[in-house]
Scaffold this motif. Structure first.
Motif, PDB file in Angstrom:
ATOM      1  N   ILE A  35       7.574   8.453  -9.434  1.00 14.37           N
ATOM      2  CA  ILE A  35       7.627   8.265 -10.888  1.00 14.37           C
ATOM      3  C   ILE A  35       7.465   9.580 -11.646  1.00 14.37           C
ATOM      4  CG2 ILE A  35       6.488   7.169 -12.868  1.00 14.37           C
ATOM      5  CD1 ILE A  35       6.090   4.696 -10.978  1.00 14.37           C
ATOM      6  N   PRO A  36       6.437  10.403 -11.369  1.00 17.16           N
ATOM      7  CA  PRO A  36       6.331  11.653 -12.127  1.00 17.16           C
ATOM      8  C   PRO A  36       7.449  12.648 -11.804  1.00 17.16           C
ATOM      9  CG  PRO A  36       4.500  11.453 -10.579  1.00 17.16           C
ATOM     10  CD  PRO A  36       5.261  10.175 -10.531  1.00 17.16           C
ATOM     11  N   VAL A  37       7.930  12.642 -10.565  1.00 14.73           N
ATOM     12  CA  VAL A  37       9.045  13.534 -10.218  1.00 14.73           C
ATOM     13  C   VAL A  37      10.294  13.095 -10.972  1.00 14.73           C
ATOM     14  CG1 VAL A  37      10.594  14.268  -8.364  1.00 14.73           C
ATOM     15  CG2 VAL A  37       8.115  14.265  -7.994  1.00 14.73           C
ATOM     16  N   ARG A  38      10.525  11.796 -11.024  1.00  9.77           N
ATOM     17  CA  ARG A  38      11.684  11.282 -11.774  1.00  9.77           C
ATOM     18  C   ARG A  38      11.549  11.632 -13.256  1.00  9.77           C
ATOM     19  NH1 ARG A  38      12.154   5.336 -11.060  1.00  9.77           N
ATOM     20  NH2 ARG A  38      10.617   5.344 -12.720  1.00  9.77           N
ATOM     21  N   ASP A  39      10.338  11.503 -13.804  1.00 11.98           N
ATOM     22  CA  ASP A  39      10.115  11.880 -15.202  1.00 11.98           C
ATOM     23  C   ASP A  39      10.465  13.354 -15.439  1.00 11.98           C
ATOM     24  OD1 ASP A  39       9.228   9.301 -15.715  1.00 11.98           O
ATOM     25  OD2 ASP A  39       7.100   9.852 -15.753  1.00 11.98           O
TER      26      ASP A  39
ATOM     27  N   GLY B 224       6.764  24.880 -22.105  1.00  6.55           N
ATOM     28  CA  GLY B 224       7.899  25.369 -21.315  1.00  6.55           C
ATOM     29  C   GLY B 224       7.463  26.398 -20.288  1.00  6.55           C
ATOM     30  N   ARG B 225       6.529  27.251 -20.669  1.00  7.84           N
ATOM     31  CA  ARG B 225       6.018  28.269 -19.732  1.00  7.84           C
ATOM     32  C   ARG B 225       5.295  27.634 -18.540  1.00  7.84           C
ATOM     33  NH1 ARG B 225       6.911  33.169 -21.403  1.00  7.84           N
ATOM     34  NH2 ARG B 225       7.023  33.623 -23.620  1.00  7.84           N
ATOM     35  N   SER B 226       4.813  26.419 -18.737  1.00  7.34           N
ATOM     36  CA  SER B 226       4.114  25.747 -17.631  1.00  7.34           C
ATOM     37  C   SER B 226       5.062  25.450 -16.469  1.00  7.34           C
ATOM     38  CB  SER B 226       3.439  24.460 -18.119  1.00  7.34           C
ATOM     39  OG  SER B 226       4.394  23.464 -18.433  1.00  7.34           O
ATOM     40  N   LEU B 227       6.358  25.608 -16.684  1.00  8.56           N
ATOM     41  CA  LEU B 227       7.341  25.405 -15.607  1.00  8.56           C
ATOM     42  C   LEU B 227       7.524  26.652 -14.734  1.00  8.56           C
ATOM     43  CD1 LEU B 227      10.049  23.508 -17.646  1.00  8.56           C
ATOM     44  CD2 LEU B 227       8.802  22.612 -15.672  1.00  8.56           C
ATOM     45  N   SER B 228       6.882  27.758 -15.080  1.00  4.72           N
ATOM     46  CA  SER B 228       7.131  29.009 -14.358  1.00  4.72           C
ATOM     47  C   SER B 228       6.839  28.899 -12.868  1.00  4.72           C
ATOM     48  CB  SER B 228       6.355  30.168 -14.980  1.00  4.72           C
ATOM     49  OG  SER B 228       4.968  29.965 -14.850  1.00  4.72           O
ATOM     50  N   LYS B 229       5.770  28.226 -12.494  1.00 13.17           N
ATOM     51  CA  LYS B 229       5.448  28.072 -11.071  1.00 13.17           C
ATOM     52  C   LYS B 229       6.539  27.260 -10.359  1.00 13.17           C
ATOM     53  CE  LYS B 229       1.835  26.507  -7.948  1.00 13.17           C
ATOM     54  NZ  LYS B 229       0.524  25.893  -7.802  1.00 13.17           N
ATOM     55  N   VAL B 230       6.992  26.201 -11.005  1.00 12.45           N
ATOM     56  CA  VAL B 230       8.051  25.362 -10.431  1.00 12.45           C
ATOM     57  C   VAL B 230       9.334  26.174 -10.276  1.00 12.45           C
ATOM     58  CG1 VAL B 230       9.509  23.331 -10.850  1.00 12.45           C
ATOM     59  CG2 VAL B 230       7.067  23.248 -11.390  1.00 12.45           C
ATOM     60  N   ILE B 231       9.679  26.940 -11.296  1.00 12.17           N
ATOM     61  CA  ILE B 231      10.901  27.750 -11.255  1.00 12.17           C
ATOM     62  C   ILE B 231      10.800  28.810 -10.162  1.00 12.17           C
ATOM     63  CG2 ILE B 231      12.257  29.448 -12.549  1.00 12.17           C
ATOM     64  CD1 ILE B 231      11.645  27.700 -15.067  1.00 12.17           C
ATOM     65  N   ASN B 232       9.640  29.449 -10.032  1.00 13.42           N
ATOM     66  CA  ASN B 232       9.465  30.449  -8.966  1.00 13.42           C
ATOM     67  C   ASN B 232       9.581  29.811  -7.586  1.00 13.42           C
ATOM     68  OD1 ASN B 232       9.177  32.702 -10.624  1.00 13.42           O
ATOM     69  ND2 ASN B 232       6.983  32.367 -10.859  1.00 13.42           N
ATOM     70  N   GLU B 233       9.013  28.629  -7.419  1.00 10.84           N
ATOM     71  CA  GLU B 233       9.125  27.924  -6.142  1.00 10.84           C
ATOM     72  C   GLU B 233      10.578  27.554  -5.850  1.00 10.84           C
ATOM     73  OE1 GLU B 233       6.883  27.235  -3.703  1.00 10.84           O
ATOM     74  OE2 GLU B 233       5.335  28.332  -4.792  1.00 10.84           O
ATOM     75  N   LEU B 234      11.309  27.103  -6.860  1.00  5.54           N
ATOM     76  CA  LEU B 234      12.731  26.778  -6.683  1.00  5.54           C
ATOM     77  C   LEU B 234      13.531  28.025  -6.318  1.00  5.54           C
ATOM     78  CD1 LEU B 234      13.412  24.267  -9.597  1.00  5.54           C
ATOM     79  CD2 LEU B 234      13.636  23.803  -7.143  1.00  5.54           C
TER      80      LEU B 234
ATOM     81  N   MET C  89       0.825  -1.198   0.000  1.00  4.63           N
ATOM     82  CA  MET C  89       0.000   0.000   0.000  1.00  4.63           C
ATOM     83  C   MET C  89       0.866   1.258   0.000  1.00  4.63           C
ATOM     84  SD  MET C  89      -3.093   1.163   0.088  1.00  4.63           S
ATOM     85  CE  MET C  89      -4.173   2.346   0.734  1.00  4.63           C
ATOM     86  N   TYR C  90       1.799   1.340   0.945  1.00  6.56           N
ATOM     87  CA  TYR C  90       2.635   2.527   1.043  1.00  6.56           C
ATOM     88  C   TYR C  90       3.576   2.648  -0.150  1.00  6.56           C
ATOM     89  CZ  TYR C  90       0.903   3.007   5.776  1.00  6.56           C
ATOM     90  OH  TYR C  90       0.099   3.170   6.854  1.00  6.56           O
ATOM     91  N   GLN C  91       4.032   1.504  -0.673  1.00  2.11           N
ATOM     92  CA  GLN C  91       4.932   1.550  -1.817  1.00  2.11           C
ATOM     93  C   GLN C  91       4.250   2.156  -3.032  1.00  2.11           C
ATOM     94  OE1 GLN C  91       6.403  -2.429  -2.253  1.00  2.11           O
ATOM     95  NE2 GLN C  91       8.249  -1.983  -1.074  1.00  2.11           N
ATOM     96  N   SER C  92       2.985   1.818  -3.279  1.00  9.21           N
ATOM     97  CA  SER C  92       2.316   2.374  -4.453  1.00  9.21           C
ATOM     98  C   SER C  92       2.069   3.869  -4.266  1.00  9.21           C
ATOM     99  CB  SER C  92       1.028   1.636  -4.754  1.00  9.21           C
ATOM    100  OG  SER C  92      -0.026   2.063  -3.943  1.00  9.21           O
ATOM    101  N   GLU C  93       1.782   4.314  -3.033  1.00  7.20           N
ATOM    102  CA  GLU C  93       1.612   5.747  -2.776  1.00  7.20           C
ATOM    103  C   GLU C  93       2.918   6.480  -3.027  1.00  7.20           C
ATOM    104  OE1 GLU C  93      -0.194   6.765   0.990  1.00  7.20           O
ATOM    105  OE2 GLU C  93      -1.459   4.989   0.886  1.00  7.20           O
ATOM    106  N   CYS C  94       4.004   5.884  -2.588  1.00 13.11           N
ATOM    107  CA  CYS C  94       5.322   6.488  -2.799  1.00 13.11           C
ATOM    108  C   CYS C  94       5.630   6.544  -4.289  1.00 13.11           C
ATOM    109  CB  CYS C  94       6.370   5.677  -2.049  1.00 13.11           C
ATOM    110  SG  CYS C  94       8.016   6.377  -2.120  1.00 13.11           S
ATOM    111  N   ALA C  95       5.358   5.467  -5.002  1.00 14.51           N
ATOM    112  CA  ALA C  95       5.623   5.418  -6.443  1.00 14.51           C
ATOM    113  C   ALA C  95       4.816   6.472  -7.185  1.00 14.51           C
ATOM    114  CB  ALA C  95       5.329   4.030  -6.989  1.00 14.51           C
ATOM    115  N   GLU C  96       3.610   6.772  -6.706  1.00  6.61           N
ATOM    116  CA  GLU C  96       2.784   7.801  -7.335  1.00  6.61           C
ATOM    117  C   GLU C  96       3.455   9.171  -7.280  1.00  6.61           C
ATOM    118  OE1 GLU C  96      -1.257   7.838  -5.905  1.00  6.61           O
ATOM    119  OE2 GLU C  96      -1.455   5.671  -6.197  1.00  6.61           O
ATOM    120  N   TYR C  97       4.324   9.379  -6.312  1.00  6.97           N
ATOM    121  CA  TYR C  97       5.083  10.625  -6.218  1.00  6.97           C
ATOM    122  C   TYR C  97       6.416  10.505  -6.951  1.00  6.97           C
ATOM    123  CZ  TYR C  97       2.000  12.922  -2.923  1.00  6.97           C
ATOM    124  OH  TYR C  97       0.930  13.535  -2.348  1.00  6.97           O
TER     125      TYR C  97
END
Length: 111
Positions: free
Chosen positions: A11-15, A87-97, A1-9
């Motif tokens: 996998i997309p972060v790794r992508d 590419g512009r969709s990254l603006s929120k991520v870049i501002n947070e970083l 159960m916990y492994q699949s929840e972790c993978a849900e975070y």
């Protein structure tokens, strides 16, 4: 159960990191958020960036549809790079970083 929840975070972060991995990709994206740039303009804006590295990173960013390359029919040929909507969709991520980086710098350096 916990492994699949972790993978849900994980996998997309790794992508996302696979697409953005590299010392220069985010600085190039940031440069292009301020408008279209020619190759040498990008080099001038990002200290330490070499022609070879920029060429490689631009090709990867273009293949991931984060930037576009436009060749003008002129002599000598003129090429401009622009950020895409994707590419512009990254603006929120870049501002947070940026915000996190400022907070981290203050915590570590104490300024």
């Amino acid at each position: 159960m916990y492994q699949s929840e972790c993978a849900e975070y994980i996998i997309p972060v790794r992508d996302a990191l696979d697409v953005l991995y590299g010392r220069w990709k985010l600085p190039i994206i940031i440069s292009l958020t301020f408008g279209s740039r020619r190759f040498k303009q990008i080099i001038e804006e990002i200290p330490g960036l070499t022609d070879k590295s920029l060429s490689k990173e631009l090709k990867e960013l273009e293949s991931n549809q984060l930037i576009t390359r436009k060749v003008y029919d002129s002599f000598p040929p003129r090429v401009e790079y622009s950020i895409t909507e994707h590419g512009r969709s990254l603006s929120k991520v870049i501002n947070e970083l940026r915000d996190w980086g400022n907070q981290h710098r203050k915590k570590i350096i104490g300024n």
